[in-house]
Write a protein that holds these residues in place. Structure first.
Motif, PDB file in Angstrom:
ATOM      1  N   ALA A 519      11.607  66.882  30.975  1.00  0.00           N
ATOM      2  CA  ALA A 519      12.829  67.323  31.661  1.00  0.00           C
ATOM      3  C   ALA A 519      14.014  66.404  31.424  1.00  0.00           C
ATOM      4  O   ALA A 519      15.109  66.660  31.937  1.00  0.00           O
ATOM      5  N   GLY A 520      13.816  65.324  30.685  1.00  0.00           N
ATOM      6  CA  GLY A 520      14.933  64.455  30.329  1.00  0.00           C
ATOM      7  C   GLY A 520      15.379  63.501  31.403  1.00  0.00           C
ATOM      8  O   GLY A 520      16.456  62.907  31.288  1.00  0.00           O
ATOM      9  N   GLU A 521      14.577  63.323  32.475  1.00  0.00           N
ATOM     10  CA  GLU A 521      14.944  62.365  33.523  1.00  0.00           C
ATOM     11  C   GLU A 521      14.446  60.972  33.117  1.00  0.00           C
ATOM     12  O   GLU A 521      13.614  60.356  33.776  1.00  0.00           O
ATOM     13  N   TRP A 522      14.988  60.492  32.045  1.00  0.00           N
ATOM     14  CA  TRP A 522      14.461  59.290  31.394  1.00  0.00           C
ATOM     15  C   TRP A 522      15.564  58.664  30.573  1.00  0.00           C
ATOM     16  O   TRP A 522      16.415  59.361  30.000  1.00  0.00           O
ATOM     17  N   GLY A 523      15.555  57.344  30.475  1.00  0.00           N
ATOM     18  CA  GLY A 523      16.527  56.657  29.632  1.00  0.00           C
ATOM     19  C   GLY A 523      16.014  56.492  28.223  1.00  0.00           C
ATOM     20  O   GLY A 523      15.141  57.240  27.768  1.00  0.00           O
ATOM     21  N   ASN A 524      16.520  55.489  27.535  1.00  0.00           N
ATOM     22  CA  ASN A 524      16.118  55.249  26.154  1.00  0.00           C
ATOM     23  C   ASN A 524      15.153  54.085  26.016  1.00  0.00           C
ATOM     24  O   ASN A 524      14.926  53.601  24.912  1.00  0.00           O
ATOM     25  N   ALA A 525      14.601  53.620  27.107  1.00  0.00           N
ATOM     26  CA  ALA A 525      13.660  52.506  27.072  1.00  0.00           C
ATOM     27  C   ALA A 525      12.609  52.705  28.150  1.00  0.00           C
ATOM     28  O   ALA A 525      12.812  53.457  29.116  1.00  0.00           O
ATOM     29  N   PHE A 526      11.470  52.039  27.998  1.00  0.00           N
ATOM     30  CA  PHE A 526      10.458  52.083  29.046  1.00  0.00           C
ATOM     31  C   PHE A 526      11.028  51.460  30.317  1.00  0.00           C
ATOM     32  O   PHE A 526      11.843  50.538  30.276  1.00  0.00           O
ATOM     33  N   GLY A 527      10.576  51.983  31.456  1.00  0.00           N
ATOM     34  CA  GLY A 527      11.046  51.463  32.734  1.00  0.00           C
ATOM     35  C   GLY A 527      12.180  52.265  33.334  1.00  0.00           C
ATOM     36  O   GLY A 527      12.789  51.836  34.311  1.00  0.00           O
ATOM     37  N   THR A 528      12.468  53.425  32.754  1.00  0.00           N
ATOM     38  CA  THR A 528      13.585  54.243  33.239  1.00  0.00           C
ATOM     39  C   THR A 528      13.092  55.563  33.821  1.00  0.00           C
ATOM     40  O   THR A 528      13.715  56.608  33.658  1.00  0.00           O
ATOM     41  N   LEU A 529      11.955  55.521  34.484  1.00  0.00           N
ATOM     42  CA  LEU A 529      11.411  56.705  35.132  1.00  0.00           C
ATOM     43  C   LEU A 529      12.325  57.165  36.265  1.00  0.00           C
ATOM     44  O   LEU A 529      13.049  56.354  36.855  1.00  0.00           O
ATOM     45  N   PRO A 530      12.282  58.437  36.616  1.00  0.00           N
ATOM     46  CA  PRO A 530      13.113  58.905  37.737  1.00  0.00           C
ATOM     47  C   PRO A 530      12.700  58.256  39.050  1.00  0.00           C
ATOM     48  O   PRO A 530      11.550  57.808  39.214  1.00  0.00           O
ATOM     49  N   ALA A 531      13.627  58.229  39.985  1.00  0.00           N
ATOM     50  CA  ALA A 531      13.380  57.577  41.279  1.00  0.00           C
ATOM     51  C   ALA A 531      12.243  58.243  42.045  1.00  0.00           C
ATOM     52  O   ALA A 531      11.628  57.626  42.926  1.00  0.00           O
ATOM     53  N   THR A 532      11.956  59.494  41.724  1.00  0.00           N
ATOM     54  CA  THR A 532      10.900  60.222  42.435  1.00  0.00           C
ATOM     55  C   THR A 532       9.493  59.869  41.943  1.00  0.00           C
ATOM     56  O   THR A 532       8.507  60.298  42.545  1.00  0.00           O
ATOM     57  N   ALA A 533       9.394  59.106  40.867  1.00  0.00           N
ATOM     58  CA  ALA A 533       8.076  58.797  40.300  1.00  0.00           C
ATOM     59  C   ALA A 533       7.244  57.982  41.287  1.00  0.00           C
ATOM     60  O   ALA A 533       7.741  57.025  41.907  1.00  0.00           O
ATOM     61  N   ASP A 534       5.989  58.344  41.428  1.00  0.00           N
ATOM     62  CA  ASP A 534       5.056  57.661  42.320  1.00  0.00           C
ATOM     63  C   ASP A 534       4.471  56.456  41.575  1.00  0.00           C
ATOM     64  O   ASP A 534       3.393  56.534  40.990  1.00  0.00           O
ATOM     65  N   LEU A 535       5.194  55.338  41.597  1.00  0.00           N
ATOM     66  CA  LEU A 535       4.757  54.160  40.854  1.00  0.00           C
ATOM     67  C   LEU A 535       3.414  53.647  41.344  1.00  0.00           C
ATOM     68  O   LEU A 535       2.561  53.241  40.545  1.00  0.00           O
TER      69      LEU A 535
END
Length: 552
Positions: A519-535
């Motif tokens: 869905a594209g809710e991501w940046g260009n590097a690791f660590g840019t998951l959406p705020a809704t991600a269940d870390l």
């Protein structure tokens, strides 16, 4: 030592673990009715995490093979000397059947179990996986010559590592290599100039130069050469049946970026004796079966590297403290670790699904054979492409410690590009996706049947699959299709991974994957998951599961 040399705030050595304590891996075995292989996978995984094996891995990498072209009297010997650790690693791999053993087993799931073992053992030392993989891949190609297969296949599948230069049929077990690439051709093997001339006794005499021959101390090689009918495939032994050396000269070993424990070489054939494999002039078609199997191992090996890098990152950040708490407890680092974990599980799940397709194809399932054909091209392109980025980010989690050779992370980093290049770099793999779509329409049907099995479970996945269908409708022009080949391969791989995770993984992993990768809710590097991600859920899933916990 003075008090200034007191060691504090450093992670303890990572040893005594099991590479098989991996939920995604074990679940893949169980849902494909291959749980019977779990005890041996666990045994091998526990061995891979021992201090002794880690030391063997270090020694094999730091003391790479040496070429001895002549003895002290000037006689040509063409020998490669390996550190004893190499032979120890090879012995374990062969005794556990990581090579061609599954081809001799009628048990359902044999190729998946072998893939799982290759995955856990590759995390110990990936370099020796090259000859192991080629031996695995040689069998289906060799079956194009039934008489040769009858003699050589049992020895290729034997669980005995019998190193040394002797006539192949006199040994207890064989290792196979491949010798295709030439300097003027590269992936375009039809441009090869090595020639094969019939000798009148059923054999051929081969003369030419090979630019990249993997594992030159193998017992036999599958090689390509030009005949009057065109490019043909041959089986070429290092030692002839009468005990004399074949006309195979080792010119030099390649000084490679990584994979340093393994010998790769330039060789010259000088009237070398070889037996034809398959129909003359159809060598490329014959060798494709070997290439497909080694591509599978490229995907498995990359997934193994990702899991190894993730493990190191999780371990280091658990013990390393900064600003009053462990790195693993800090929000930004947790986002990076979770993103690495998602990428790792997606790669592992896809790799094991492709291995399952091999099993089912061998059992006669034409749909699974078609899925394997397209899925291997798609997976080889994307998973192996992601390996380098994953290794770099995992290394960075260790900071300066990760940049030091003793950490083992530089070895992972150097190894990753190989698996993207071997058996066709990115463009070759992407073009192979187009080739599969054009020549085997059933492959696309099988692919959509697979991803549609998850239809309705996640709207973002549904939208991604619909987008692929729409894109395929615009690629009727060959030039336009080639220009878009990488984009198509990437989207197909991501949808394939997303469908598998939605169906089989933890909801936290599947949801974050679909949100970020689809869905594209991501940046260009690791660590840019959406705020809704269940870390928390993702990281708990990534945590190694011990044998005791798995047992309940």
């Amino acid at each position: 030592m003075t008090v200034t040399h007191e060691v504090v705030n450093q992670a303890p050595p990572l040893t005594g673990f099991s590479t098989a304590d991996d939920p995604a891996l074990l679940e893949a075995l169980r849902r494909a009715d291959a749980g019977w292989g779990e005890p041996e996978v666990r045994e091998l995984g526990a061995l891979a995490g021992t201090e002794a094996v880690q030391e063997q891995s270090r020694a094999a990498e730091e003391q790479p093979p040496q070429l001895r072209t002549h003895d002290r009297f000037g006689h040509r010997i063409d020998e490669v000397e390996f550190h004893p650790a190499w032979h120890q690693l090879m012995t374990v791999a062969v005794e556990h059947g990581l090579h061609a053993a599954p081809w001799a087993e009628a048990r359902p799931g044999a190729h998946l179990v072998r893939a799982a073992k290759f995955y856990v053992w590759s995390q110990a030392e990936p370099g020796h996986g090259c000859p192991v993989s080629m031996t695995y891949a040689a069998v289906p190609a060799l079956r194009s010559a039934p008489e040769l297969a009858e003699r050589y296949e049992p020895l290729l599948a034997a669980r005995t590592y019998d190193y040394g230069l002797r006539p192949p049929l006199s040994k207890a077990g064989l290792i196979a290599g491949m010798s295709m690439t030439e300097k003027q051709g590269g992936s375009d093997v039809r441009a090869n100039t090595t020639r094969a001339v019939p000798a009148g006794d059923g054999t051929y005499r081969i003369t030419g130069h090979k630019w990249f021959t993997s594992a030159p101390m193998s017992d036999v090689f599958l090689t390509l050469a030009q005949t009057a009918e065109g490019v043909s495939c041959f089986l070429l032994p290092r030692v002839l049946p009468d005990g004399t050396r074949n006309g195979l000269r080792l010119m030099r070993l390649k000084d490679k970026l990584g994979n340093r424990s393994n010998a790769s070489s330039e060789i010259e054939y000088d009237e070398a004796v070889a037996w034809p494999v398959g129909e003359p002039g159809r060598g490329v078609r014959t060798i494709v079966e070997m290439v497909n199997m080694t591509r599978l191992d490229c995907v498995i090996g990359t997934a193994a590297g990702m899991r190894a890098g993730l493990r190191q990152a999780l371990h280091h950040t658990t013990y390393r403290h900064a600003f009053g708490r462990a790195l693993s407890e800090q929000p930004l680092m947790r986002a990076v670790l979770a993103d690495l974990a998602i990428e790792s599980e997606a790669a592992t799940t896809l790799a094991m699904r492709l291995a399952t397709a091999v099993d089912r194809a061998q059992a006669g399932d034409v749909g699974e054979a078609a899925l394997r054909r397209l899925g291997l091209a798609v997976g080889k392109y994307w998973v192996c492409k992601r390996g380098s980025a994953h290794a770099a980010e995992a290394l960075e989690c260790l900071g300066g410690n990760g940049y030091v050779e003793e950490s083992g992370m530089p070895r992972l980093y150097r190894e990753a590009p190989l698996l993207s290049i071997w058996e066709g770099s990115g463009n070759v793999a992407a073009l192979d996706v187009l080739r599969a779509l054009g020549k085997e329409p059933a492959a696309l049907d099988a692919y959509f049947a697979e991803v549609d099995a998850a239809a309705g479970a996640d709207r973002r996945l549904d939208a991604a699959v619909a987008g692929i269908r729409k894109m395929l409708g615009t690629l009727d022009d060959p030039e336009r299709a080639q220009r878009a080949a990488r984009t198509l391969a990437e989207r197909m791989a991501l949808a394939f991974q997303g469908a598998l995770l939605v169906r089989y993984s933890h909801p936290a992993v599947a949801d974050a994957f679909c949100a970020s990768r689809l869905a594209g809710e991501w940046g260009n590097a690791f660590g840019t998951l959406p705020a809704t991600a269940d870390l928390a859920g993702i990281l708990e899933r990534a945590r190694p599961v011990s044998s005791a916990e798995a047992a309940g």
